[in-house]
Design a protein around this motif. Structure first.
Motif, short mmCIF file in Angstrom:
data_model
loop_
_atom_site.label_atom_id
_atom_site.label_comp_id
_atom_site.label_asym_id
_atom_site.label_seq_id
_atom_site.Cartn_x
_atom_site.Cartn_y
_atom_site.Cartn_z
N GLY A 161 0.82 -1.21 0.00
CA GLY A 161 0.00 0.00 0.00
C GLY A 161 0.85 1.26 0.00
O GLY A 161 2.04 1.23 -0.30
N ALA A 162 0.23 2.37 0.37
CA ALA A 162 0.96 3.64 0.41
C ALA A 162 2.04 3.57 1.48
O ALA A 162 1.84 3.01 2.56
N HIS A 163 3.20 4.14 1.16
CA HIS A 163 4.31 4.08 2.10
C HIS A 163 5.22 5.29 1.90
O HIS A 163 5.10 6.03 0.91
N ALA A 164 6.12 5.51 2.82
CA ALA A 164 7.09 6.60 2.70
C ALA A 164 8.02 6.35 1.52
O ALA A 164 8.22 5.20 1.11
N PHE A 165 8.57 7.42 0.96
CA PHE A 165 9.54 7.34 -0.13
C PHE A 165 8.95 6.75 -1.41
O PHE A 165 9.64 6.08 -2.17
N MET A 166 7.69 6.99 -1.67
CA MET A 166 7.09 6.48 -2.90
C MET A 166 7.55 7.26 -4.13
O MET A 166 7.42 6.80 -5.25
N LEU A 167 8.11 8.46 -3.92
CA LEU A 167 8.44 9.33 -5.05
C LEU A 167 9.90 9.29 -5.46
O LEU A 167 10.34 10.11 -6.26
N GLY A 168 10.69 8.38 -4.93
CA GLY A 168 12.08 8.38 -5.36
C GLY A 168 12.91 7.32 -4.68
O GLY A 168 12.40 6.45 -3.96
N ASN A 169 14.22 7.40 -4.92
CA ASN A 169 15.19 6.51 -4.29
C ASN A 169 16.11 7.36 -3.42
O ASN A 169 16.03 8.58 -3.44
N ALA A 170 16.98 6.73 -2.67
CA ALA A 170 17.87 7.51 -1.82
C ALA A 170 19.01 6.66 -1.28
O ALA A 170 18.87 5.44 -1.10
N ILE A 171 20.15 7.31 -1.06
CA ILE A 171 21.26 6.74 -0.31
C ILE A 171 21.55 7.72 0.83
O ILE A 171 21.75 8.91 0.59
N ILE A 172 21.56 7.21 2.04
CA ILE A 172 21.88 8.03 3.21
C ILE A 172 23.20 7.54 3.76
O ILE A 172 23.34 6.36 4.12
N LEU A 173 24.20 8.43 3.83
CA LEU A 173 25.53 8.07 4.29
C LEU A 173 25.81 8.79 5.60
O LEU A 173 25.65 10.01 5.70
N ASP A 174 26.25 8.01 6.58
CA ASP A 174 26.56 8.56 7.90
C ASP A 174 28.04 8.33 8.18
O ASP A 174 28.60 7.29 7.80
N PHE A 175 28.69 9.30 8.85
CA PHE A 175 30.13 9.25 9.07
C PHE A 175 30.46 9.46 10.54
O PHE A 175 29.70 10.09 11.28
N ALA A 176 31.60 8.96 10.94
CA ALA A 176 32.04 9.14 12.32
C ALA A 176 32.58 10.55 12.55
O ALA A 176 32.52 11.07 13.67
N ASP A 177 33.11 11.18 11.50
CA ASP A 177 33.80 12.46 11.67
C ASP A 177 33.30 13.55 10.73
O ASP A 177 33.99 14.53 10.46
N ALA A 178 32.09 13.39 10.20
CA ALA A 178 31.54 14.39 9.28
C ALA A 178 30.02 14.31 9.30
O ALA A 178 29.45 13.29 9.69
N PRO A 179 29.34 15.38 8.88
CA PRO A 179 27.87 15.36 8.84
C PRO A 179 27.37 14.35 7.80
O PRO A 179 28.06 14.04 6.83
N PRO A 180 26.16 13.83 7.98
CA PRO A 180 25.59 12.86 7.03
C PRO A 180 25.23 13.50 5.70
O PRO A 180 25.05 14.72 5.60
N LEU A 181 25.11 12.66 4.67
CA LEU A 181 24.73 13.08 3.33
C LEU A 181 23.56 12.25 2.83
O LEU A 181 23.40 11.09 3.23
N VAL A 182 22.78 12.82 1.94
CA VAL A 182 21.74 12.09 1.22
C VAL A 182 22.00 12.26 -0.26
O VAL A 182 22.30 13.37 -0.73
N TYR A 183 21.91 11.17 -1.00
CA TYR A 183 22.10 11.23 -2.45
C TYR A 183 20.84 10.72 -3.13
O TYR A 183 20.36 9.62 -2.83
#
Length: 292
Positions: free
Chosen positions: A208-230
């Motif tokens: 059924g309907a769910h979050a992120f229905m409109l695209g894809n994503a990569i979420i990167l998290d780091f120990a020494d830097a802010p996170p990124l989304v691609y």
């Protein structure tokens, strides 16, 4: 004191560049700390550039040229290194290509194709041929080799980030390859799961309907830097580092994860689909269906 590691400048363009950087730094009698002083970068970052592991940002190249008096050499050549590092990849993917090697965790939502890090060679070739109908074989081979090189991230001798991927169930049922090759693709993903190299969840087709229905994503998290989304489209990609937006995307991903099957049930579904292709129970991709 640990022995100083030599740099093989013949191994690649980035290492040639890094070896020249170290030579000029030594010639000037500067330590790593001394060379980066006055810049926004640390000694570790510069050391990784010298060993060909990271790219040289333009502002750091300008700083190095100014301190070493190298008449713009490192600024002029840093673009050559960037091109060499992203060989086989689109320019807009460059930031992620480097970032994923240093990420503490990578979370990905891929609703339409298996992610590049999980693809087998035949799967990659089918995707590239589907889009590059007039692409030269050597161009396609270069892209495949570049993508396969990324997958070394999951080898046992590599410091592996925690990789969590959510796949749509339709990917298991979409036979873009002959049955034997689809079996191999699914077996490859199952093997990575069983080796504890990745965590995988399947979003059922009837969820059924769910979050992120409109695209894809990569979420990167780091120990020494802010996170990124691609986020990526057919011919473009967008890297997001705004903290407020990253927080929203992470919330969407968490909601999607809650809607997906648990890892154990997801692995069972992948293995069941692989057996279907192996035994001929899945439809062949060339089978014609008559519409009423």
């Amino acid at each position: 004191m640990a022995a100083r590691k030599e740099i093989d400048g013949s191994a690649s363009v980035p290492q040639f560049y890094g070896k020249e950087l170290r030579f000029k730094r030594d010639q000037a009698g500067l330590t790593l700390e001394g060379l980066v002083e006055g810049s926004f970068y640390g000694a570790t970052y510069l050391s990784e550039i010298e060993h060909g592991k990271r790219r040289m940002p333009l502002d750091l190249a300008q700083h190095v040229d100014r301190v070493l008096g190298t008449d713009g050499f490192f600024q002029r050549r840093c673009e050559d290194v960037r091109k060499a590092r992203r060989k086989g990849h689109a320019p807009y993917f460059e930031r992620v290509l480097e970032a994923e090697k240093y990420a503490r965790s990578i979370e990905q939502w891929s609703p339409t194709v298996f992610p590049g890090l999980l693809q087998t060679g035949p799967y990659m070739r089918a995707l590239f041929r589907g889009e590059w109908t007039q692409g030269l074989p050597e161009e396609i081979d270069e892209k495949i080799n570049g993508r396969l090189a990324r997958a070394q991230l999951f080898e046992a001798n590599h410091k592996t980030p925690e990789y969590w991927v959510i796949l749509h169930e339709s990917l298991l049922r979409l036979p873009i390859l002959p049955p034997q090759q689809m079996t191999a693709q699914l077996d490859h993903i199952a093997a990575l799961i069983k080796r504890s190299r990745i965590f995988t969840q399947i979003l059922p087709w009837n969820s059924g309907a769910h979050a992120f229905m409109l695209g894809n994503a990569i979420i990167l998290d780091f120990a020494d830097a802010p996170p990124l989304v691609y986020m990526e489209g057919q011919h473009h990609g967008n890297t997001i580092d705004d903290p407020a937006l990253v927080k929203q995307y992470r919330r969407s991903y968490d909601l999607l994860r809650a809607a997906a099957l648990p890892p154990e049930a997801s692995l069972a579904m992948i293995e069941e689909a692989a057996e279907g292709y192996r035994n001929g129970a899945q439809p062949d991709r060339l089978e014609r269906r008559h519409l009423a």
